[in-house]
Design a protein around this motif. Sequence first.
Motif, PDB file in Angstrom:
ATOM      1  N   UNK A  97      29.351 -37.334 -60.308  1.00 49.59           N
ATOM      2  CA  UNK A  97      29.245 -38.630 -59.640  1.00 49.59           C
ATOM      3  C   UNK A  97      29.950 -38.507 -58.292  1.00 49.59           C
ATOM      4  N   UNK A  98      29.936 -39.577 -57.511  1.00 48.85           N
ATOM      5  CA  UNK A  98      30.537 -39.504 -56.173  1.00 48.85           C
ATOM      6  C   UNK A  98      32.036 -39.293 -56.242  1.00 48.85           C
ATOM      7  N   UNK A  99      32.691 -39.858 -57.264  1.00 50.36           N
ATOM      8  CA  UNK A  99      34.145 -39.696 -57.368  1.00 50.36           C
ATOM      9  C   UNK A  99      34.580 -39.948 -58.804  1.00 50.36           C
ATOM     10  N   UNK A 100      35.790 -39.510 -59.118  1.00 57.91           N
ATOM     11  CA  UNK A 100      36.377 -39.794 -60.423  1.00 57.91           C
ATOM     12  C   UNK A 100      36.835 -41.247 -60.423  1.00 57.91           C
ATOM     13  N   UNK A 101      36.493 -41.979 -61.475  1.00 60.06           N
ATOM     14  CA  UNK A 101      36.919 -43.375 -61.591  1.00 60.06           C
ATOM     15  C   UNK A 101      38.202 -43.432 -62.414  1.00 60.06           C
ATOM     16  N   UNK A 102      39.205 -44.164 -61.941  1.00 55.67           N
ATOM     17  CA  UNK A 102      40.436 -44.370 -62.714  1.00 55.67           C
ATOM     18  C   UNK A 102      40.153 -45.405 -63.794  1.00 55.67           C
ATOM     19  N   UNK A 103      40.403 -45.046 -65.063  1.00 59.97           N
ATOM     20  CA  UNK A 103      40.119 -45.951 -66.176  1.00 59.97           C
ATOM     21  C   UNK A 103      41.358 -46.104 -67.056  1.00 59.97           C
ATOM     22  N   UNK A 104      41.269 -47.006 -68.027  1.00 56.63           N
ATOM     23  CA  UNK A 104      42.365 -47.179 -68.986  1.00 56.63           C
ATOM     24  C   UNK A 104      42.538 -45.939 -69.856  1.00 56.63           C
ATOM     25  N   UNK A 105      41.442 -45.223 -70.115  1.00 59.74           N
ATOM     26  CA  UNK A 105      41.495 -43.985 -70.903  1.00 59.74           C
ATOM     27  C   UNK A 105      41.679 -42.817 -69.942  1.00 59.74           C
ATOM     28  N   UNK A 106      42.881 -42.739 -69.343  1.00 60.48           N
ATOM     29  CA  UNK A 106      43.109 -41.862 -68.181  1.00 60.48           C
ATOM     30  C   UNK A 106      42.969 -40.378 -68.483  1.00 60.48           C
ATOM     31  N   UNK A 107      43.264 -39.951 -69.715  1.00 59.58           N
ATOM     32  CA  UNK A 107      43.165 -38.519 -70.033  1.00 59.58           C
ATOM     33  C   UNK A 107      41.718 -38.054 -70.046  1.00 59.58           C
ATOM     34  N   UNK A 108      40.779 -39.007 -70.037  1.00 61.25           N
ATOM     35  CA  UNK A 108      39.361 -38.666 -70.021  1.00 61.25           C
ATOM     36  C   UNK A 108      38.743 -38.891 -68.642  1.00 61.25           C
ATOM     37  N   UNK A 109      39.585 -39.088 -67.637  1.00 58.53           N
ATOM     38  CA  UNK A 109      39.077 -39.282 -66.271  1.00 58.53           C
ATOM     39  C   UNK A 109      38.778 -37.918 -65.648  1.00 58.53           C
ATOM     40  N   UNK A 110      37.713 -37.315 -66.116  1.00 55.34           N
ATOM     41  CA  UNK A 110      37.356 -35.941 -65.750  1.00 55.34           C
ATOM     42  C   UNK A 110      35.894 -35.903 -65.333  1.00 55.34           C
ATOM     43  N   UNK A 111      35.636 -35.236 -64.226  1.00 58.57           N
ATOM     44  CA  UNK A 111      34.270 -35.103 -63.716  1.00 58.57           C
ATOM     45  C   UNK A 111      33.636 -33.775 -64.126  1.00 58.57           C
ATOM     46  N   UNK A 112      34.460 -32.741 -64.312  1.00 56.24           N
ATOM     47  CA  UNK A 112      33.910 -31.417 -64.613  1.00 56.24           C
ATOM     48  C   UNK A 112      34.403 -30.951 -65.985  1.00 56.24           C
ATOM     49  N   UNK A 113      33.721 -31.339 -67.052  1.00 57.38           N
ATOM     50  CA  UNK A 113      34.136 -30.947 -68.400  1.00 57.38           C
ATOM     51  C   UNK A 113      33.729 -29.490 -68.680  1.00 57.38           C
ATOM     52  N   UNK A 114      34.645 -28.579 -68.381  1.00 58.27           N
ATOM     53  CA  UNK A 114      34.282 -27.159 -68.336  1.00 58.27           C
ATOM     54  C   UNK A 114      33.819 -26.602 -69.675  1.00 58.27           C
ATOM     55  N   UNK A 115      34.212 -27.223 -70.785  1.00 59.02           N
ATOM     56  CA  UNK A 115      33.795 -26.689 -72.083  1.00 59.02           C
ATOM     57  C   UNK A 115      32.325 -26.942 -72.404  1.00 59.02           C
ATOM     58  N   UNK A 116      31.643 -27.764 -71.616  1.00 59.95           N
ATOM     59  CA  UNK A 116      30.197 -27.920 -71.795  1.00 59.95           C
ATOM     60  C   UNK A 116      29.517 -26.552 -71.702  1.00 59.95           C
TER      61      UNK A 116
END
Length: 471
Positions: A303-322
């Motif tokens: 996406x254009x940018x990482x969004x800050x959310x309440x579930x902060x540990x999941x604020x990831x754009x590049x999930x390398x384990x895919x």
Amino acid sequence: MEYVSTRGGTGAVDFEGALFSGYAPDGGLFMPQHIPSLDRDTLQRWSSLSYPELVEELCSLFIPAKLVPRNVLSELIDKAFSRFRHKNVVHLSRLKDGLNILELWHGVTYAFKDLSLSCTGQFLQYFLEKKQKHVNILVGTSGDTGSSAIESVRGQKNMDIFVLLPKGLCTQIQELQMTTVIEDNVHVFAAHGNSDEIDEPIKELFADVDFAGKYNLMSLNSVNWSRIMVQIAHYFYAYFQCAPSLDTTQLPMVEIVVPTGGGGNITAGCIAQKMGLPIQLVTVVNSNDIIHRTVQHGDFSLAESVKATLASAMDIQEPYNVERILWLLSGSDSRLIKTLMEQFNISKRLKLPEDLHRKLSETLGSCSASDQDIVGAMQRCWEENQYLLCPHSAVAAHFHYSQPHSIPRCCLAPASAAKFQDALLRAGLAPQIPPEISALTAMETRSTPLERGQDWTQVLRGRIEAVAQQW
């Protein structure tokens, strides 16, 4: 059992080689050359085992006894779990409306990563003592990995750990769990950037093969196979706790819902499924929904940018384990994976081949949750059960509340609600803070700032070289 890179450009290594690696030298991730297949008799025998016993059985399939004798493996795992607060190490809470919550957060830092990292720390120590060797561990964290990694190696004389955290994007408690550890072998950097940005200097240092070799660099992020391996046990334990009976002609199915950031935990689930465990998997994410888009549409694009959310540990754009999951589903086609990942690394956009997307969508269901969805799930769970969910667990609960189910379902809970006071307050709920966490605010802290405009790779390189001179 040997391990190969998902991109096929590196020779096979044994478990010790995979353990002491970060990314493979060709940029890929290590995976076992073959996945063991379990028969019905084995599953029935394992169904009465405790969580630590399941970890031991699973690890013994991936770590040959010639490397770690079985009695030693048992001792290492027992020691790894000795600091957990719950007598069963993990615990299943059965709540109203069929909501089963597997609490994976009874370790020292109140997060699920304590489970795999406590074991990995023991494995490292075992090999380092045998070899009289020193390593430098590099960790990028979006919240919980850093503190769990620090706790697994703090005070050890043959390991130094360098942790990069995104300043202001973790919760205060997550940050304090790292910066209050004052040990000679612990080096914390507070970077003014997001989770994906702090991964870049770490990747660059691993890509400098000469430097990585000279200073024995390794990773404790979920690029490390050992972490994935231990996490496979979550799925077996969840299945045995939730399956109605194993005496039926066909083993019953259980659906397991997995909050997902970097994708290590869901990768472990895919491996458990491949081993023959009769589970359906659902990966659930927050507004940073690249995995959801990949499962639904084959669109593995930033996406254009990482969004800050309440579930902060999941604020990831590049999930390398895919990359590991795609390798698994492609039939270990490392040539295809190399082509796809190189394309993604250049353009940050990738459309999965039709066949691979079909296999992915057959393997995983998916869902994304907004902050409003997260708050709603936290509130409903409290109203119905007087049970506090962390915002990451609430992403799974949101799926449960919004999607009817016909088979038993288990939601994995990666962290204690106590670590996320701001999210609880936003949901109008009162935090319940354990004394160990309350005490953090009065403790001395230590960290090195990484400002925007600085060459973070060079700063990190310099600190590693300086530490090495003390040896």
